[in-house]
Enzyme design. Structure first.
Site, PDB file in Angstrom:
ATOM      1  N   LYS A 182     -24.587  16.059  17.860  1.00 53.40           N
ATOM      2  CA  LYS A 182     -25.270  15.068  18.706  1.00 53.40           C
ATOM      3  C   LYS A 182     -26.771  15.133  18.713  1.00 53.40           C
ATOM      4  O   LYS A 182     -27.250  15.996  19.338  1.00 53.40           O
ATOM      5  CB  LYS A 182     -24.984  15.051  20.250  1.00 53.40           C
ATOM      6  CG  LYS A 182     -25.125  13.661  20.990  1.00 53.40           C
ATOM      7  CD  LYS A 182     -25.629  13.941  22.689  1.00 53.40           C
ATOM      8  CE  LYS A 182     -26.911  14.443  22.932  1.00 53.40           C
ATOM      9  NZ  LYS A 182     -28.058  13.531  22.489  1.00 53.40           N
ATOM     10  N   GLU A 256     -31.026  27.786  22.825  1.00 52.51           N
ATOM     11  CA  GLU A 256     -32.204  28.023  22.328  1.00 52.51           C
ATOM     12  C   GLU A 256     -33.165  27.123  22.929  1.00 52.51           C
ATOM     13  O   GLU A 256     -33.383  25.922  22.753  1.00 52.51           O
ATOM     14  CB  GLU A 256     -32.457  27.708  20.879  1.00 52.51           C
ATOM     15  CG  GLU A 256     -33.811  28.430  20.308  1.00 52.51           C
ATOM     16  CD  GLU A 256     -34.586  27.501  19.379  1.00 52.51           C
ATOM     17  OE1 GLU A 256     -33.898  26.418  18.773  1.00 52.51           O
ATOM     18  OE2 GLU A 256     -35.420  27.813  19.274  1.00 52.51           O
ATOM     19  N   CYS A 292     -41.305  25.110  19.890  1.00 53.33           N
ATOM     20  CA  CYS A 292     -40.827  26.164  20.892  1.00 53.33           C
ATOM     21  C   CYS A 292     -41.462  27.511  20.750  1.00 53.33           C
ATOM     22  O   CYS A 292     -41.724  28.179  21.614  1.00 53.33           O
ATOM     23  CB  CYS A 292     -39.254  26.335  21.176  1.00 53.33           C
ATOM     24  SG  CYS A 292     -38.608  26.795  19.280  1.00 53.33           S
ATOM     25  N   GLU A 391     -43.811  25.308  29.522  1.00 50.59           N
ATOM     26  CA  GLU A 391     -43.952  24.926  28.212  1.00 50.59           C
ATOM     27  C   GLU A 391     -44.632  23.616  28.121  1.00 50.59           C
ATOM     28  O   GLU A 391     -44.213  22.669  28.995  1.00 50.59           O
ATOM     29  CB  GLU A 391     -42.507  24.949  27.589  1.00 50.59           C
ATOM     30  CG  GLU A 391     -42.540  24.497  26.272  1.00 50.59           C
ATOM     31  CD  GLU A 391     -41.176  24.718  25.601  1.00 50.59           C
ATOM     32  OE1 GLU A 391     -41.123  25.295  24.564  1.00 50.59           O
ATOM     33  OE2 GLU A 391     -40.134  24.103  26.294  1.00 50.59           O
TER      34      GLU A 391
HETATM   35  P1  NAD Z   1     -33.615  17.745  26.678  1.00 60.21           P
HETATM   36  O1  NAD Z   1     -33.286  19.326  26.775  1.00 60.21           O
HETATM   37  O2  NAD Z   1     -33.430  16.928  27.785  1.00 60.21           O
HETATM   38  O3  NAD Z   1     -32.703  17.230  25.487  1.00 60.21           O
HETATM   39  C1  NAD Z   1     -32.323  18.074  24.299  1.00 60.21           C
HETATM   40  C2  NAD Z   1     -30.774  17.618  23.745  1.00 60.21           C
HETATM   41  O4  NAD Z   1     -29.996  17.578  24.774  1.00 60.21           O
HETATM   42  C3  NAD Z   1     -31.031  16.085  23.492  1.00 60.21           C
HETATM   43  O5  NAD Z   1     -30.013  15.817  22.504  1.00 60.21           O
HETATM   44  C4  NAD Z   1     -30.486  15.414  24.918  1.00 60.21           C
HETATM   45  O6  NAD Z   1     -29.757  14.009  24.638  1.00 60.21           O
HETATM   46  C5  NAD Z   1     -29.419  16.287  25.142  1.00 60.21           C
HETATM   47  N1  NAD Z   1     -29.171  16.418  26.868  1.00 60.21           N
HETATM   48  C6  NAD Z   1     -30.154  15.822  27.615  1.00 60.21           C
HETATM   49  N2  NAD Z   1     -29.513  16.260  28.824  1.00 60.21           N
HETATM   50  C7  NAD Z   1     -28.165  16.785  28.719  1.00 60.21           C
HETATM   51  C8  NAD Z   1     -27.262  17.321  29.450  1.00 60.21           C
HETATM   52  N3  NAD Z   1     -27.130  17.431  30.680  1.00 60.21           N
HETATM   53  N4  NAD Z   1     -25.917  17.887  28.793  1.00 60.21           N
HETATM   54  C9  NAD Z   1     -26.086  17.806  27.399  1.00 60.21           C
HETATM   55  N5  NAD Z   1     -26.904  17.303  26.729  1.00 60.21           N
HETATM   56  C10 NAD Z   1     -28.276  16.919  27.091  1.00 60.21           C
HETATM   57  O7  NAD Z   1     -35.162  17.698  26.171  1.00 60.21           O
HETATM   58  P2  NAD Z   1     -36.074  16.637  26.116  1.00 60.21           P
HETATM   59  O8  NAD Z   1     -36.082  15.853  27.355  1.00 60.21           O
HETATM   60  O9  NAD Z   1     -35.997  16.000  24.935  1.00 60.21           O
HETATM   61  O10 NAD Z   1     -37.473  17.422  26.238  1.00 60.21           O
HETATM   62  C11 NAD Z   1     -38.004  17.806  27.435  1.00 60.21           C
HETATM   63  C12 NAD Z   1     -38.779  19.403  27.481  1.00 60.21           C
HETATM   64  O11 NAD Z   1     -37.932  20.111  26.520  1.00 60.21           O
HETATM   65  C13 NAD Z   1     -39.862  19.302  26.317  1.00 60.21           C
HETATM   66  O12 NAD Z   1     -41.068  18.784  27.158  1.00 60.21           O
HETATM   67  C14 NAD Z   1     -39.948  20.674  25.775  1.00 60.21           C
HETATM   68  O13 NAD Z   1     -40.638  21.542  26.849  1.00 60.21           O
HETATM   69  C15 NAD Z   1     -38.712  21.215  25.965  1.00 60.21           C
HETATM   70  N6  NAD Z   1     -38.012  21.265  24.387  1.00 60.21           N
HETATM   71  C16 NAD Z   1     -37.985  22.082  23.872  1.00 60.21           C
HETATM   72  C17 NAD Z   1     -37.437  22.365  22.633  1.00 60.21           C
HETATM   73  C18 NAD Z   1     -37.274  23.601  21.669  1.00 60.21           C
HETATM   74  O14 NAD Z   1     -37.142  23.707  20.660  1.00 60.21           O
HETATM   75  N7  NAD Z   1     -37.068  24.852  22.642  1.00 60.21           N
HETATM   76  C19 NAD Z   1     -37.039  21.317  22.107  1.00 60.21           C
HETATM   77  C20 NAD Z   1     -37.111  20.004  22.668  1.00 60.21           C
HETATM   78  C21 NAD Z   1     -37.703  20.014  23.817  1.00 60.21           C
END
Ligand code: NAD
Length: 484
Positions: A182, A256, A292, A391
């Site tokens: 996904k 991660e 990250c 972060e």
């Molecule tokens: P997020 O964690 O909301 O989303 C990441 C993925 O998870 C997306 O595919 C999203 O659709 C999915 N997702 C969201 N909520 C979910 C749930 N409850 N259950 C299952 N899947 C779910 O991240 P974001 O909103 O895109 O970014 C927000 C913050 O996350 C950023 O500001 C950053 O700090 C952090 N981030 C970290 C990384 C990393 O590599 N560690 C990557 C992206 C974002």
């Protein structure tokens, strides 16, 4: 990128493009201009059920993928890698326009890395022994087998969408798992290219499935009873939610999550701009800060504090900010308006908390349309403040003074996260000694470049499990002992 917006109408399930049951759609915007550049379906629960059922059938097939010799799987994975490489240029542009990654970086990393990971894990699986005969405690023999863990749910973020997907599917496929991917709604267009490459590679139906959707689609996938393992990269908040569900279901999970890593500048560091500048940029600002492992929490010795502030400020001011598709660009826009608003609020909060702005802080002139933030440096930052603990995921670096090496180590470890770190010194052995005291999965000396061959363990709020190296392959396998 194509000049007309991509209007995609199907999901990749069971080895073919199928019409979704869902009528909901996701719009994708250009990070450079905010304009809509594409739309894809947002899978509903019934679509997820079809995808997991296809992956389950493919995994349970008594003569199927999971039962093949690793060399047979390698042949398919090699074709997949080639098909991805043939799309690398379009992949790079598609990624950069969606999440703002400078095109030089997407060409170098995110569009190229997946095929390398596929080759690496396929070779590892081929070279390893899946069965071992051991002497048993009762004097007999035991056959110890490594078995693929099963159907893997791979939930992918937007910051390095192609690499983050491959970090999951490459070891999973090599182990013999089947996968439902996904992608993130912000970066779904590159996933279409991955699906096209998979179709070309000739995977058995159901081994790879790609379903676009948002948070609810992710929840539907994580909660599905036929998923055997969840692999997730993204925010710590979402990781906790997935961890809770997986705990309830007693389902293995790799998480991660975020990072807020320190760059410890030791008092013997070479702070000459020519020596340090080229290393500082990727370690502190890579992908506009949307990475990250960045070591964007700079810890500077009081004896050289002004010098450190000066060189970091000069590095930030030297960065070329612009359209992510311009090959000269070093800092592109952030992925979304929401993300820019969040970063700007964090900068404002830091200044209110007493931080001193030495570079950036606002929006670059002439870049009003996209989600741009200037490379920003905040000095005199209290390590306990929000800007030093959260972060940021934007081009923002903080600088905090320390008294001696012990103090630097204490400050570096005073974080919820434990993903990475960097140490800057002219004495390697001193750097290694400090590295051993850091509670993080990885540390770079005089730079930071992630190494695929060695494990990164996610610690504290940075997650659970391991990525990279043979250790990641093992996380897609389980053991079975047969007593003979
Ligand atoms: P997020 O964690 O909301 O989303 C990441 C993925 O998870 C997306 O595919 C999203 O659709 C999915 N997702 C969201 N909520 C979910 C749930 N409850 N259950 C299952 N899947 C779910 O991240 P974001 O909103 O895109 O970014 C927000 C913050 O996350 C950023 O500001 C950053 O700090 C952090 N981030 C970290 C990384 C990393 O590599 N560690 C990557 C992206 C974002």
């Amino acid at each position: 990128m194509p000049h007309t917006a991509v209007d995609h109408r199907s999901l990749f399930i069971g080895g073919e493009w199928v019409a979704p049951h869902s009528t909901t759609r996701i719009s994708v915007r250009s990070a450079n201009t905010g304009e809509i550049i594409g739309g894809v379906p947002s899978a509903d629960q019934s679509d997820i059920y079809r995808a997991v059922a296809a992956a389950r059938r493919a995994f349970d097939d008594p003569t199927g993928w999971s039962t093949w010799a690793p060399s047979e799987r390698t042949a398919v994975l090699a074709r997949f890698a080639e098909a991805l490489d043939r799309r690398a240029d379009l992949m790079a542009e598609t990624i950069s326009v969606q999440n703002g990654m400078p095109i030089f970086l997407s060409k170098l990393t995110d569009s190229r890395f997946a095929s390398q990971l596929l080759s690496y894990y396929a070779a590892l699986a081929e070279s390893g022994d899946d069965e071992e005969m051991r002497a048993s405690s009762s004097g007999g023999r035991t056959l110890v087998r490594k078995v693929a863990v099963g159907v893997v749910a791979a939930i992918v973020p937007w910051n390095f969408p192609n690499i983050m997907a491959a970090l999951k599917y490459a070891p999973a496929f090599a182990a013999g798992c089947t996968v439902v991917i996904k992608p993130s709604p912000e970066t779904v267009l590159d996933a279409i290219l991955v699906a096209e490459a998979a179709a070309e590679a000739g995977f058995p139906p159901g081994v790879i499935n790609i379903v676009s959707g948002g948070a609810q689609t992710g929840i539907d996938l994580v909660e599905h009873p036929d998923v055997d393992k969840v692999s997730f990269t993204g925010s710590t908040a979402t990781g906790r939610a997935i961890g809770e569900i997986s705990g309830r279901l007693l389902r293995p999970v790799t998480l991660e999550l975020g990072g807020k890593s320190a760059a410890i500048i030791l008092d013997d560091a070479n702070l000459d701009m020519a020596a340090i500048g080229a290393q500082f940029v990727p370690a502190l600002f890579a992908n506009n800060g949307q990475t990250c492992f960045l070591t964007s929490r700079v810890l500077a010795p009081r004896s050289r504090y002004d010098e450190v502030v000066d060189v970091v400020t000069r590095v930030a001011r030297s960065l070329r900010v612009g359209d992510s598709l311009d090959p000269q660009t070093q800092i592109g826009p952030l992925v979304s308006e929401r993300q820019r608003n969040r970063v700007e609020a964090l900068i404002t909060g830091a200044i209110a908390d007493g931080a001193r702005l030495t570079a950036g802080g606002g929006r670059p002139a002439g870049q009003e349309a996209g989600w741009f933030v200037e490379p920003t440096v905040l000095a005199d930052v209290d390590n306990a403040s929000e800007i030093a603990q959260e972060e940021i995921f934007g081009p923002v670096v903080t600088i905090t003074p320390y008294d001696d090496d012990d103090h630097a180590v204490r400050l570096a470890n005073d974080s919820h996260y434990g993903l990475a770190g960097s140490i800057w010194t002219t004495h390697h052995s001193r750097g290694i000694a400090i590295a051993k005291r850091l509670v993080t999965g990885t540390v770079g000396i005089n730079g930071y470049e992630a190494d695929v061959f060695s494990p990164t363990t996610m610690i504290k709020a940075s997650g659970i499990g391991v990525k990279f190296g043979p250790e990641a392959l093992a996380s897609y396998q389980r053991y079975q002992s047969v007593y003979l």
